[in-house]
Design a protein around this motif. Structure first.
Motif, PDB file in Angstrom:
ATOM      1  N   HIS A  33      26.330  39.200  42.395  1.00  0.00           N
ATOM      2  CA  HIS A  33      26.062  38.497  41.136  1.00  0.00           C
ATOM      3  C   HIS A  33      24.855  39.074  40.412  1.00  0.00           C
ATOM      4  CE1 HIS A  33      22.479  36.249  42.443  1.00  0.00           C
ATOM      5  NE2 HIS A  33      23.085  36.004  43.587  1.00  0.00           N
ATOM      6  N   GLY A  34      24.701  38.665  39.161  1.00  0.00           N
ATOM      7  CA  GLY A  34      23.576  39.100  38.345  1.00  0.00           C
ATOM      8  C   GLY A  34      22.403  38.133  38.402  1.00  0.00           C
ATOM      9  N   TRP A  35      21.373  38.436  37.598  1.00  0.00           N
ATOM     10  CA  TRP A  35      20.173  37.596  37.541  1.00  0.00           C
ATOM     11  C   TRP A  35      20.544  36.186  37.113  1.00  0.00           C
ATOM     12  CZ3 TRP A  35      16.439  36.318  33.277  1.00  0.00           C
ATOM     13  CH2 TRP A  35      15.225  35.847  33.783  1.00  0.00           C
ATOM     14  N   THR A  36      20.012  35.204  37.790  1.00  0.00           N
ATOM     15  CA  THR A  36      20.244  33.761  37.636  1.00  0.00           C
ATOM     16  C   THR A  36      21.589  33.320  38.203  1.00  0.00           C
ATOM     17  OG1 THR A  36      21.243  33.686  35.406  1.00  0.00           O
ATOM     18  CG2 THR A  36      18.824  33.700  35.536  1.00  0.00           C
ATOM     19  N   GLY A  37      22.329  34.210  38.845  1.00  0.00           N
ATOM     20  CA  GLY A  37      23.589  33.818  39.475  1.00  0.00           C
ATOM     21  C   GLY A  37      23.371  33.331  40.896  1.00  0.00           C
ATOM     22  N   ASP A  38      24.502  33.090  41.574  1.00  0.00           N
ATOM     23  CA  ASP A  38      24.469  32.737  42.986  1.00  0.00           C
ATOM     24  C   ASP A  38      25.821  33.089  43.602  1.00  0.00           C
ATOM     25  OD1 ASP A  38      26.245  30.641  42.331  1.00  0.00           O
ATOM     26  OD2 ASP A  38      24.665  29.125  42.313  1.00  0.00           O
ATOM     27  N   GLU A  39      26.071  32.599  44.805  1.00  0.00           N
ATOM     28  CA  GLU A  39      27.291  32.967  45.534  1.00  0.00           C
ATOM     29  C   GLU A  39      28.566  32.427  44.880  1.00  0.00           C
ATOM     30  OE1 GLU A  39      26.021  28.981  47.084  1.00  0.00           O
ATOM     31  OE2 GLU A  39      25.025  30.832  46.424  1.00  0.00           O
ATOM     32  N   ARG A  40      28.445  31.587  43.872  1.00  0.00           N
ATOM     33  CA  ARG A  40      29.618  31.043  43.168  1.00  0.00           C
ATOM     34  C   ARG A  40      29.960  31.815  41.901  1.00  0.00           C
ATOM     35  NH1 ARG A  40      26.949  25.245  42.501  1.00  0.00           N
ATOM     36  NH2 ARG A  40      25.294  26.704  41.905  1.00  0.00           N
ATOM     37  N   SER A  41      29.089  32.713  41.463  1.00  0.00           N
ATOM     38  CA  SER A  41      29.191  33.267  40.113  1.00  0.00           C
ATOM     39  C   SER A  41      30.320  34.269  39.921  1.00  0.00           C
ATOM     40  CB  SER A  41      27.861  33.948  39.735  1.00  0.00           C
ATOM     41  OG  SER A  41      26.792  33.045  39.823  1.00  0.00           O
ATOM     42  N   MET A  42      30.686  35.008  40.948  1.00  0.00           N
ATOM     43  CA  MET A  42      31.582  36.150  40.785  1.00  0.00           C
ATOM     44  C   MET A  42      33.062  35.825  40.962  1.00  0.00           C
ATOM     45  SD  MET A  42      29.695  38.763  39.969  1.00  0.00           S
ATOM     46  CE  MET A  42      30.634  40.229  40.375  1.00  0.00           C
ATOM     47  N   TRP A  43      33.363  34.568  41.251  1.00  0.00           N
ATOM     48  CA  TRP A  43      34.758  34.252  41.574  1.00  0.00           C
ATOM     49  C   TRP A  43      35.676  34.281  40.374  1.00  0.00           C
ATOM     50  CZ3 TRP A  43      36.133  34.830  46.337  1.00  0.00           C
ATOM     51  CH2 TRP A  43      35.128  34.787  47.314  1.00  0.00           C
ATOM     52  N   VAL A  44      35.130  34.323  39.176  1.00  0.00           N
ATOM     53  CA  VAL A  44      35.951  34.479  37.984  1.00  0.00           C
ATOM     54  C   VAL A  44      36.738  35.788  38.036  1.00  0.00           C
ATOM     55  CG1 VAL A  44      34.098  35.573  36.651  1.00  0.00           C
ATOM     56  CG2 VAL A  44      35.923  34.357  35.457  1.00  0.00           C
ATOM     57  N   PHE A  45      36.228  36.771  38.777  1.00  0.00           N
ATOM     58  CA  PHE A  45      36.903  38.066  38.884  1.00  0.00           C
ATOM     59  C   PHE A  45      37.916  38.111  40.026  1.00  0.00           C
ATOM     60  CE2 PHE A  45      32.632  39.075  37.124  1.00  0.00           C
ATOM     61  CZ  PHE A  45      33.043  39.529  35.882  1.00  0.00           C
ATOM     62  N   ALA A  46      37.906  37.110  40.898  1.00  0.00           N
ATOM     63  CA  ALA A  46      38.758  37.151  42.091  1.00  0.00           C
ATOM     64  C   ALA A  46      40.244  37.344  41.793  1.00  0.00           C
ATOM     65  CB  ALA A  46      38.537  35.886  42.927  1.00  0.00           C
ATOM     66  N   PRO A  47      40.809  36.708  40.728  1.00  0.00           N
ATOM     67  CA  PRO A  47      42.230  36.922  40.466  1.00  0.00           C
ATOM     68  C   PRO A  47      42.587  38.375  40.150  1.00  0.00           C
ATOM     69  CG  PRO A  47      41.448  34.950  39.338  1.00  0.00           C
ATOM     70  CD  PRO A  47      40.241  35.669  39.856  1.00  0.00           C
ATOM     71  N   ARG A  48      41.593  39.188  39.799  1.00  0.00           N
ATOM     72  CA  ARG A  48      41.840  40.593  39.484  1.00  0.00           C
ATOM     73  C   ARG A  48      41.777  41.488  40.723  1.00  0.00           C
ATOM     74  NH1 ARG A  48      44.006  40.914  34.373  1.00  0.00           N
ATOM     75  NH2 ARG A  48      42.953  39.402  33.000  1.00  0.00           N
ATOM     76  N   LEU A  49      41.460  40.919  41.862  1.00  0.00           N
ATOM     77  CA  LEU A  49      41.242  41.704  43.071  1.00  0.00           C
ATOM     78  C   LEU A  49      42.393  41.509  44.054  1.00  0.00           C
ATOM     79  CD1 LEU A  49      37.426  40.997  43.493  1.00  0.00           C
ATOM     80  CD2 LEU A  49      38.542  42.918  42.338  1.00  0.00           C
ATOM     81  N   PRO A  50      42.641  42.475  44.922  1.00  0.00           N
ATOM     82  CA  PRO A  50      43.804  42.404  45.820  1.00  0.00           C
ATOM     83  C   PRO A  50      43.780  41.171  46.712  1.00  0.00           C
ATOM     84  CG  PRO A  50      42.835  44.607  45.829  1.00  0.00           C
ATOM     85  CD  PRO A  50      41.889  43.741  45.078  1.00  0.00           C
ATOM     86  N   ARG A  51      44.935  40.530  46.842  1.00  0.00           N
ATOM     87  CA  ARG A  51      45.042  39.362  47.715  1.00  0.00           C
ATOM     88  C   ARG A  51      44.844  39.727  49.181  1.00  0.00           C
ATOM     89  NH1 ARG A  51      44.268  34.616  45.759  1.00  0.00           N
ATOM     90  NH2 ARG A  51      45.295  33.816  47.627  1.00  0.00           N
ATOM     91  N   THR A  52      45.034  41.003  49.503  1.00  0.00           N
ATOM     92  CA  THR A  52      44.874  41.444  50.883  1.00  0.00           C
ATOM     93  C   THR A  52      43.428  41.711  51.256  1.00  0.00           C
ATOM     94  OG1 THR A  52      45.265  43.718  50.161  1.00  0.00           O
ATOM     95  CG2 THR A  52      47.176  42.459  50.959  1.00  0.00           C
ATOM     96  N   ALA A  53      42.519  41.678  50.277  1.00  0.00           N
ATOM     97  CA  ALA A  53      41.122  42.000  50.534  1.00  0.00           C
ATOM     98  C   ALA A  53      40.333  40.755  50.932  1.00  0.00           C
ATOM     99  CB  ALA A  53      40.481  42.641  49.308  1.00  0.00           C
ATOM    100  N   LEU A  54      39.434  40.927  51.877  1.00  0.00           N
ATOM    101  CA  LEU A  54      38.436  39.912  52.199  1.00  0.00           C
ATOM    102  C   LEU A  54      37.328  40.011  51.154  1.00  0.00           C
ATOM    103  CD1 LEU A  54      36.972  37.860  54.070  1.00  0.00           C
ATOM    104  CD2 LEU A  54      36.119  39.842  55.367  1.00  0.00           C
ATOM    105  N   LEU A  55      37.157  38.972  50.352  1.00  0.00           N
ATOM    106  CA  LEU A  55      36.131  38.951  49.320  1.00  0.00           C
ATOM    107  C   LEU A  55      34.921  38.181  49.829  1.00  0.00           C
ATOM    108  CD1 LEU A  55      38.277  38.085  46.152  1.00  0.00           C
ATOM    109  CD2 LEU A  55      37.861  40.315  47.206  1.00  0.00           C
ATOM    110  N   VAL A  56      33.751  38.771  49.646  1.00  0.00           N
ATOM    111  CA  VAL A  56      32.520  38.133  50.105  1.00  0.00           C
ATOM    112  C   VAL A  56      31.506  38.160  48.966  1.00  0.00           C
ATOM    113  CG1 VAL A  56      30.699  38.102  51.840  1.00  0.00           C
ATOM    114  CG2 VAL A  56      32.970  38.967  52.451  1.00  0.00           C
TER     115      VAL A  56
END
Length: 217
Positions: A33-56
């Motif tokens: 994530h970027g400045w002022t973000g946290d562990e919840r911030s990046m999930w907006v991009f998750a639908p664009r990423l492979p379902r087979t990948a472990l996202l952390v």
């Protein structure tokens, strides 16, 4: 879309992960994530990423100290201008320890992984990749910048052969488009295999760039 999310606490690190179906080890994409973000911030991009990948996605180790917005930062103190490799060094060292610990908690192949960073997180991802090329499979830098002072380092081709995707808004007032173009030039000199996307938008990525992000991963 965000099913199979798990919350983790590893030492001082707070994380969220999306665990694919089936047995591992799964391919891994770390989301920074970027400045002022946290562990919840990046999930907006998750639908664009492979379902087979472990996202952390992990929470950065420092409080952002923004006067109006809560959140976290990859540098202890923000500087006037653009953060350097030295500014990121303490967080990079801690990040290395986290990566070493993750296989004890998640069934992923952490020997090589994808990195996707937004804004300050993109700069942090560049900083990690410049120093740990062998661990990084590909790097997506979204609305971000190259850390300051890497010109001399780039001449030794520390990103040799690394696929790098840069997406940026031409109307971005937080990180001007010139920073993304400079990052692309520096990454190319450093040996990266470059792909870029620009869109008429602000501090985010456009729809076409999002589709290209999906193809990149």
């Amino acid at each position: 879309m965000l099913d199979n999310l798990v919350d983790l606490k590893i030492g001082d690190w707070v994380l969220k992960a999306r665990v694919p179906e089936g047995d591992g080890p799964h391919p891994v994409i770390l989301m920074v994530h970027g400045w002022t973000g946290d562990e919840r911030s990046m999930w907006v991009f998750a639908p664009r990423l492979p379902r087979t990948a472990l996202l952390v996605a992990m929470r950065a180790p420092y409080v952002s100290k923004h006067p109006e917005i809560d959140g976290y930062s990859w540098v202890a103190e923000r500087v006037d201008g653009w953060s350097s490799l030295d500014d990121f060094a303490p967080a990079l060292e801690a990040f290395g320890g986290l990566i070493a610990a993750l296989p004890d908690h998640l069934a992923g192949d952490f020997s090589r992984f994808g990195l996707m960073g937004f804004s300050q997180g993109a700069a942090f991802s560049f900083a990690y990749s410049l120093q740990n090329r062998a661990r990084v499979d590909r790097l997506a830098a979204l609305a971000g910048f190259m850390p300051a002072g890497v010109g001399d380092l780039s001449a030794s081709r520390p990103l040799d052969g690394l696929p790098v995707y840069i997406a940026h808004g031409t109307q971005d007032e937080t990180v001007p488009i010139a920073r993304a173009r400079e990052a692309a030039e520096v990454a190319a000199v450093a040996g990266a295999q470059m792909a870029t996307c620009e869109a008429d938008t602000g501090h985010k990525i456009g729809a076409q760039c999002a589709r290209e992000l999906a193809a990149f991963f």
